[in-house]
Structure formats: structure tokens, C-alpha cells
Write an enzyme that holds these catalytic residues in place. Structure first.
Site, PDB file in Angstrom:
ATOM      1  CG  ASP A 199      29.427 -22.344  -1.695  1.00 45.40           C
ATOM      2  OD1 ASP A 199      30.485 -22.865  -1.286  1.00 45.40           O
ATOM      3  OD2 ASP A 199      29.392 -21.537  -2.637  1.00 45.40           O
ATOM      4  CG  HIS A 226      33.707 -17.721  -9.169  1.00 44.03           C
ATOM      5  ND1 HIS A 226      34.147 -19.009  -9.426  1.00 44.03           N
ATOM      6  CD2 HIS A 226      32.640 -17.837  -8.333  1.00 44.03           C
ATOM      7  CE1 HIS A 226      33.384 -19.859  -8.761  1.00 44.03           C
ATOM      8  NE2 HIS A 226      32.476 -19.186  -8.089  1.00 44.03           N
TER       9      HIS A 226
END
Length: 308
Positions: free
Chosen positions: A245, A124
Site C-alpha cells: 500500500d 496491526h
């Protein structure tokens, strides 16, 4: 042989109580990879990365500001999700160093592939902004390093974390020499990654998945969109942003992948690397916040790497 790089300093990046990106994640990875079935791994410590390496992808001003705000005690909040503790800076630099060292080991022919088990994650982090638990983009830095040091012409960064790697996309948006491919849940943080986001040279490949999608939709996204684009691109090195995830147990999202789906996609990427990149693959840990799901998924991923 598969190289495993990690470092205990990555446990010293502390986050607030209840934060999903916690040191126990790395302990869980170490526990499962400590089992007898992984005894053939070649193990090493991730070195500290250099600021020169970081600045292959991140601006000097940003790097200096982040270094300046790193605390000597307590926590400093960068944004609502992202904070620094006294141990954060070294942990982040071990992540950079591990990714770079893995690229060195694979491109020099010392190892066939590598898994870099570090935290905090990186995908990110944009060129001049930390966000989403991330500070520097380890996978992107490894790609740039491979190009700079070894003259690699085309690098693929393949990201199967459940969150879109906006940072990696940002860094390579206008770069025809790096293909960034991502499966991720939409809508979900950070809000980027629609199929229409393709970069200036059609080298951004987004395959968003809907909430509750599972292995069938994930495999279809790779078989029908991502893998054909990668075949056409012909990467000389494959870097994996390995986030786990999207596992059905994970608390931060609602995809329903199983450990075997991560094993499947790893095999697919290894086959691609065999055809185009002399089998060279570097995998860097990103997300994965349910400890049992993380252990199962990492085990499947690394088992596939070791079988290459």
C-alpha cells in the site's frame, strides 16, 4: 523453488461495502500469479493453523474472546475498521497456518523461499488486541514457530507496508532474538513507528517516511538504516511483512512507490538472507488496496523471489 500458499477460505472473510480490505484483493493476487510467467511456482493450500501456534504470540484470553464473538450470520464490529463475518475465523486461521507451513517448508529445506497470499492481514494485531483489519499477527507467529520448532536463534521481520506494524513491534519489543524493521508513512495510522522507538534491546528499527516520499527515499531508508542494522544482527531467517500500500496508486496513503521498488527491496532482502540465513525467506501478504497497484507489486515481489 518458491512456494506459494493460499486458500479460497480467505475470500470468505467479508467486510462492509466500500471497505478497502475486501476479497477482491486476493482475487487480484491470484489472477496475476496465475499468469504463465509464474508457472514455475510450487503451489499449495494454506492449512488451518492451530490455537497453540496463535498463542505463541497472543494471549489465551484474547484468543478465546475473539473465537467467542465470531458471528454465525451478519457482521460483528470489533472497532471502527475491523469486523468479523461468519467466514472470518477460518480465513484468519488459514493465514496463521499458511505462515507456519511456509516456515516449515523453508526451514526443512523443501523450498528456498515462500509467499503466503492470505487475508485478512496481521501486522496491526497486538498480543491482546485486534485492530487495523488484523486479528492475529501471521508474520510474528511464523517467527516464534521457527524459533520453537527449529531452534532458530535470530529472526528478522522486515515490514514495508505503508502502515507501521504496531502489533509486531508490540510482540517483540522486549525480545533480543527478533529484529523488527519497518518503513512506513508518518504521520498515518496507527501513529506508532517513530525513529526513537527502538525496543528494550535496540532490535526495533523504524525508518518513517514523509507523505509524498517515493522510491529514492524508500531505498535510502533501507540502504542507510535498515540493511546495516540487519547485517549486524545476522538473522538466520528473514520474514517479510509484504504490504504493497506504499504504491503510488493506493487510496489509503500517500507514498509514491512503484512496482520496481518492491522488486528492488525484495532482491536486497534475498541477498541479505543469502549471506546470513542460507537464503531462507518467508513473505506474508499484508496491505495493498488498489487492485492494479497490488497486482503489479506482487508480480515484482514474487518474480524476485523466484529468481533467488
Amino acid at each position: 523453488m518458491t512456494l506459494l500458499l493460499t486458500h479460497p477460505a480467505c475470500l470468505d472473510h467479508l467486510t462492509p461495502p466500500g471497505h478497502p480490505e475486501r476479497p477482491d484483493r486476493l482475487r487480484a493476487v491470484a489472477e496475476v500469479l496465475g499468469e504463465e510467467r509464474f508457472s514455475a511456482l510450487s503451489r499449495g493450500e494454506a492449512p488451518e493453523g492451530s490455537l497453540d501456534s496463535v498463542m505463541l504470540c497472543h494471549g489465551e484470553l484474547y484468543v478465546g474472546e475473539l473465537r467467542h464473538v465470531a458471528p454465525t450470520s451478519g457482521l460483528v464490529y470489533i472497532d471502527g475498521d475491523t469486523s468479523m463475518s461468519p467466514g472470518t475465523w477460518e480465513a484468519v486461521m488459514r493465514g496463521v497456518g499458511g505462515a507456519v507451513a511456509a516456515a516449515d517448508a523453508v526451514l526443512s529445506g523443501e523450498h528456498q523461499n515462500a509467499f503466503v497470499a492470505v487475508r485478512p492481514p496481521g501486522h496491526h494485531a497486538e498480543a491482546s488486541r485486534p485492530m487495523g483489519f488484523c486479528f492475529f499477527d501471521n508474520a510474528a507467529i511464523a517467527a516464534r514457530h521457527a524459533q520453537r520448532k527449529f531452534g532458530i536463534g535470530r529472526v528478522a521481520v522486515v515490514d514495508f507496508d505503508v502502515h507501521h506494524g504496531n502489533g509486531t513491534q508490540d510482540i517483540f519489543w522486549a525480545d533480543p532474538t527478533v529484529m523488527y524493521c519497518s518503513t512506513h508513512q508518518m504521520p498515518l495510522f496507527p501513529g506508532t513507528g517513530s525513529r526513537g522507538e527502538r525496543g528494550e534491546h535496540d532490535t526495533i528499527v523504524n525508518a518513517p517516511l514523509a507523505p509524498e516520499d517515493g522510491g529514492a527515499q524508500f531505498r535510502s531508508a533501507f540502504d542507510n538504516l535498515i540493511l546495516p542494522q540487519l547485517e549486524k544482527f545476522g538473522p538466520e531467517l528473514v520474514i517479510i511483512s509484504a504490504g504493497f500500500d506504499a504504491h503510488y496508486r493506493d487510496p489509503l496513503a500517500s507514498l509514491n512507490l512503484r512496482a520496481e521498488d518492491f522488486g528492488w527491496v525484495t532482491h536486497k532482502l534475498l541477498d541479505l538472507a543469502d549471506r546470513h540465513a542460507d537464503g531462507r525467506v518467508v513473505s506474508v501478504l499484508e496491505g495493498g488496496y488498489d487492485l492494479q497497484g497490488l497486482k503489479e507489486s506482487v508480480a515484482a515481489h514474487v518474480t524476485a523471489l523466484m529468481g533467488a
